[in-house]
Design a protein around this motif. Structure first.
Motif, PDB file in Angstrom:
ATOM      1  N   PRO A   1       0.843  -1.193   0.000  1.00 52.41           N
ATOM      2  CA  PRO A   1       0.000   0.000   0.000  1.00 52.41           C
ATOM      3  C   PRO A   1       0.885   1.252   0.000  1.00 52.41           C
ATOM      4  CG  PRO A   1      -0.615  -1.515   1.771  1.00 52.41           C
ATOM      5  CD  PRO A   1       0.707  -1.967   1.254  1.00 52.41           C
ATOM      6  N   VAL A   2       0.808   2.044  -1.064  1.00 49.03           N
ATOM      7  CA  VAL A   2       1.649   3.231  -1.195  1.00 49.03           C
ATOM      8  C   VAL A   2       0.790   4.481  -1.057  1.00 49.03           C
ATOM      9  CG1 VAL A   2       3.307   4.474  -2.614  1.00 49.03           C
ATOM     10  CG2 VAL A   2       3.196   1.975  -2.741  1.00 49.03           C
ATOM     11  N   HIS A   3       1.111   5.287  -0.060  1.00 48.66           N
ATOM     12  CA  HIS A   3       0.508   6.605   0.135  1.00 48.66           C
ATOM     13  C   HIS A   3       1.533   7.628  -0.327  1.00 48.66           C
ATOM     14  CE1 HIS A   3      -2.551   4.775   2.916  1.00 48.66           C
ATOM     15  NE2 HIS A   3      -1.565   3.890   3.017  1.00 48.66           N
ATOM     16  N   ALA A   4       1.091   8.672  -1.007  1.00 49.70           N
ATOM     17  CA  ALA A   4       2.039   9.638  -1.566  1.00 49.70           C
ATOM     18  C   ALA A   4       1.562  11.060  -1.323  1.00 49.70           C
ATOM     19  CB  ALA A   4       2.224   9.406  -3.065  1.00 49.70           C
TER      20      ALA A   4
ATOM     21  N   ARG B   1      -2.437   3.759 -11.058  1.00 47.39           N
ATOM     22  CA  ARG B   1      -3.264   2.654 -10.545  1.00 47.39           C
ATOM     23  C   ARG B   1      -2.577   1.934  -9.394  1.00 47.39           C
ATOM     24  NH1 ARG B   1      -1.809  -2.531 -12.505  1.00 47.39           N
ATOM     25  NH2 ARG B   1      -3.898  -3.264 -11.975  1.00 47.39           N
ATOM     26  N   HIS B   2      -1.277   2.167  -9.211  1.00 49.11           N
ATOM     27  CA  HIS B   2      -0.548   1.506  -8.135  1.00 49.11           C
ATOM     28  C   HIS B   2      -0.553   2.317  -6.840  1.00 49.11           C
ATOM     29  CE1 HIS B   2       0.871  -1.600 -10.814  1.00 49.11           C
ATOM     30  NE2 HIS B   2       1.310  -0.691 -11.651  1.00 49.11           N
ATOM     31  N   LEU B   3      -1.163   3.495  -6.869  1.00 47.16           N
ATOM     32  CA  LEU B   3      -1.216   4.347  -5.684  1.00 47.16           C
ATOM     33  C   LEU B   3      -2.435   3.997  -4.843  1.00 47.16           C
ATOM     34  CD1 LEU B   3       0.101   6.836  -4.249  1.00 47.16           C
ATOM     35  CD2 LEU B   3      -1.606   8.228  -5.435  1.00 47.16           C
ATOM     36  N   THR B   4      -2.218   3.799  -3.547  1.00 44.08           N
ATOM     37  CA  THR B   4      -3.327   3.539  -2.627  1.00 44.08           C
ATOM     38  C   THR B   4      -4.061   4.819  -2.262  1.00 44.08           C
ATOM     39  OG1 THR B   4      -2.161   1.648  -1.692  1.00 44.08           O
ATOM     40  CG2 THR B   4      -3.928   2.603  -0.357  1.00 44.08           C
ATOM     41  N   ARG B   5      -3.292   5.883  -1.976  1.00 40.08           N
ATOM     42  CA  ARG B   5      -3.917   7.147  -1.566  1.00 40.08           C
ATOM     43  C   ARG B   5      -2.967   8.303  -1.848  1.00 40.08           C
ATOM     44  NH1 ARG B   5      -4.694   9.844   4.261  1.00 40.08           N
ATOM     45  NH2 ARG B   5      -2.703   8.779   4.568  1.00 40.08           N
ATOM     46  N   GLY B   6      -3.507   9.362  -2.430  1.00 38.60           N
ATOM     47  CA  GLY B   6      -2.759  10.597  -2.597  1.00 38.60           C
ATOM     48  C   GLY B   6      -3.142  11.586  -1.510  1.00 38.60           C
ATOM     49  N   VAL B   7      -2.138  12.130  -0.832  1.00 36.27           N
ATOM     50  CA  VAL B   7      -2.360  13.117   0.228  1.00 36.27           C
ATOM     51  C   VAL B   7      -1.988  14.483  -0.334  1.00 36.27           C
ATOM     52  CG1 VAL B   7      -1.784  13.834   2.567  1.00 36.27           C
ATOM     53  CG2 VAL B   7      -1.781  11.395   1.973  1.00 36.27           C
ATOM     54  N   VAL B   8      -2.973  15.321  -0.597  1.00 38.04           N
ATOM     55  CA  VAL B   8      -2.697  16.643  -1.167  1.00 38.04           C
ATOM     56  C   VAL B   8      -2.132  17.543  -0.068  1.00 38.04           C
ATOM     57  CG1 VAL B   8      -3.668  18.660  -2.316  1.00 38.04           C
ATOM     58  CG2 VAL B   8      -4.496  16.366  -2.912  1.00 38.04           C
TER      59      VAL B   8
END
Length: 413
Positions: free
Chosen positions: A38-41, A54-61
């Motif tokens: 699980p990759v959060h970025a 599609r490989h990103l679990t969650r983007g944190v703006v």
């Protein structure tokens, strides 16, 4: 290493500053996401290439500039880490993030798994003048460099090092707050040098000797070191092109085994006790037959996906495996892999053609193994990158048109 991991530990891709079109960040998301991690970025907005992978679990703006108070940046990272729900591996993709993680490691350890690097070391290595002092102490060659404090010292530096010479931003964070140059810059003579700095007060600046490109080769070393500076994986490669030409980010490179360079990098890391992912830029100077360290980036390099060992382990996977208590498979690097950075490589090839009056020799013969943006299993980031790139070009063309006078000046009264 193609199968997914059992009970994967999550990851937070950590970044400071505004650089939404960064292919290295996308590489981190893809290489770990393909293992089922699980990759959060941290992302600048919802429509960056990383944010649509599609490989990103969650983007944190979380837009940042690097001008914020470091304590508040650390507080925000803790808040993001707590939102993940369990301790995760932090992967920095810029010098400022690597420094923040190291200098606030005691606090951030609540939420993050971090390599045991000495707290002050990433800042020292990312600083251009301090990095050269470390090289001198460790017996590792580097180009002659000076950090002038005023115009008088700037003139002296130019005369001591000789022209042309190279200008760089001196320190991390200062390059975001008060950049001396937009990127690594070559100046031809004293007049051009002084024209860039019309007042006596200088921004944080490094002046470095120029190694003629006709007498040089550009090499890169990527590695992950465990405690005490012992490399778990270490790769070497040849930089074929960059943007801006001969000085900027790698746009095309090939993985080539270089035992001498690998030994230099390993010796330096062991001497200083560096732990974590590193990206080193070297220039081979044919005039004296020495590899000279130009930059030590204490974080993930943008082109790290150029390198894998025979088990499919790159530097990011090696760090992840090590910090989560898994074995790091050891083996030789895969030779001949080629990395290409999309549109930037077209610009670099065009600059080569304009300067050399011929096509780059690798353009038709070195086929890409790894592309920065294009991927069959993850096509959306390439589409977003193309749209943002065209928008950037259009804005620059518009600014250039506005700067031109409506009518050319006449030749006479």
């Amino acid at each position: 290493m193609s199968s997914e991991l059992d009970e994967p530990v999550p990851v937070l891709l950590t970044r400071i500053g505004n650089y939404p079109q960064h292919h290295g960040s996308l590489g981190v998301v893809r290489t770990l996401g393909r293992l089922g991690v699980p990759v959060h970025a941290i992302v600048e907005d919802r429509f960056t290439p990383v944010a649509v992978s599609r490989h990103l679990t969650r983007g944190v703006v979380w837009p940042t500039t690097g001008r914020e108070d470091p304590g508040r940046l650390a507080d925000a990272l803790l808040s993001i880490g707590r939102s993940v729900g369990r301790r995760c591996v932090a992967v920095p993709t810029d010098d400022e993030a690597a420094i923040l993680l190291a200098e606030h490691a005691d606090r951030l350890a609540e939420c993050f798994l971090l390599p045991p690097v000495p707290a002050d070391l990433p800042r020292v290595l990312a600083g251009k003048a301090s990095m050269h002092r470390i090289c001198a102490d460790a017996g590792v060659p580097s180009p002659r460099s000076l950090a002038p404090a005023d115009r008088g010292e700037l003139v002296d530096a130019g005369r001591e090092l000789g022209f042309p010479l190279v200008l760089k931003n001196l320190e991390p964070f200062s390059r975001l707050r008060a950049p001396a140059v937009a990127s690594t810059t070559k100046v031809r003579d004293e007049r051009e040098l002084l024209g860039r700095f019309p007042t006596d007060t200088l921004p944080p600046l490094l002046v470095q000797e120029y190694i003629p490109r006709q007498q040089a080769e550009d090499w890169i070393t990527h590695f992950y070191c465990g405690p005490g500076g012992r490399p778990r994986v270490l790769f070497t490669g040849l930089k074929l092109r960059s943007w801006p030409p001969y000085a900027g980010v790698t746009t095309r490179a090939v993985a080539l085994r270089n035992p001498q360079l690998a030994e230099l990098a390993a010796r330096l890391c062991g001497r200083i006790g560096y732990s974590g992912v590193g990206d080193l830029d070297w220039r081979y100077d044919r005039r004296d037959g020495r590899y000279k360290l130009v930059d030590f980036n204490p974080r993930t390099g943008a082109q790290f996906r150029l390198f894998e060992n025979v088990h499919g382990v790159d530097v990011v996977r090696a760090m992840y495996l090590d910090l989560t208590g898994r074995e790091v498979p050891v083996g030789p690097q895969v030779e001949g892999r080629v990395f290409v950075a999309g549109q930037l490589d077209f610009a670099s090839a065009a600059a080569w053609l304009r300067t050399e009056r011929r096509l780059p020799p690798d353009l038709l013969h070195e086929r890409a193994t790894e592309r920065a943006w294009l991927s069959r299993d993850d096509p959306a980031p390439a589409v977003i990158e193309a749209m943002r790139f065209m928008g950037l070009v259009a804005r620059r063309l518009a600014r250039s048109a506005r700067a031109r006078p409506d009518h050319p000046p006449s030749d006479g009264p």
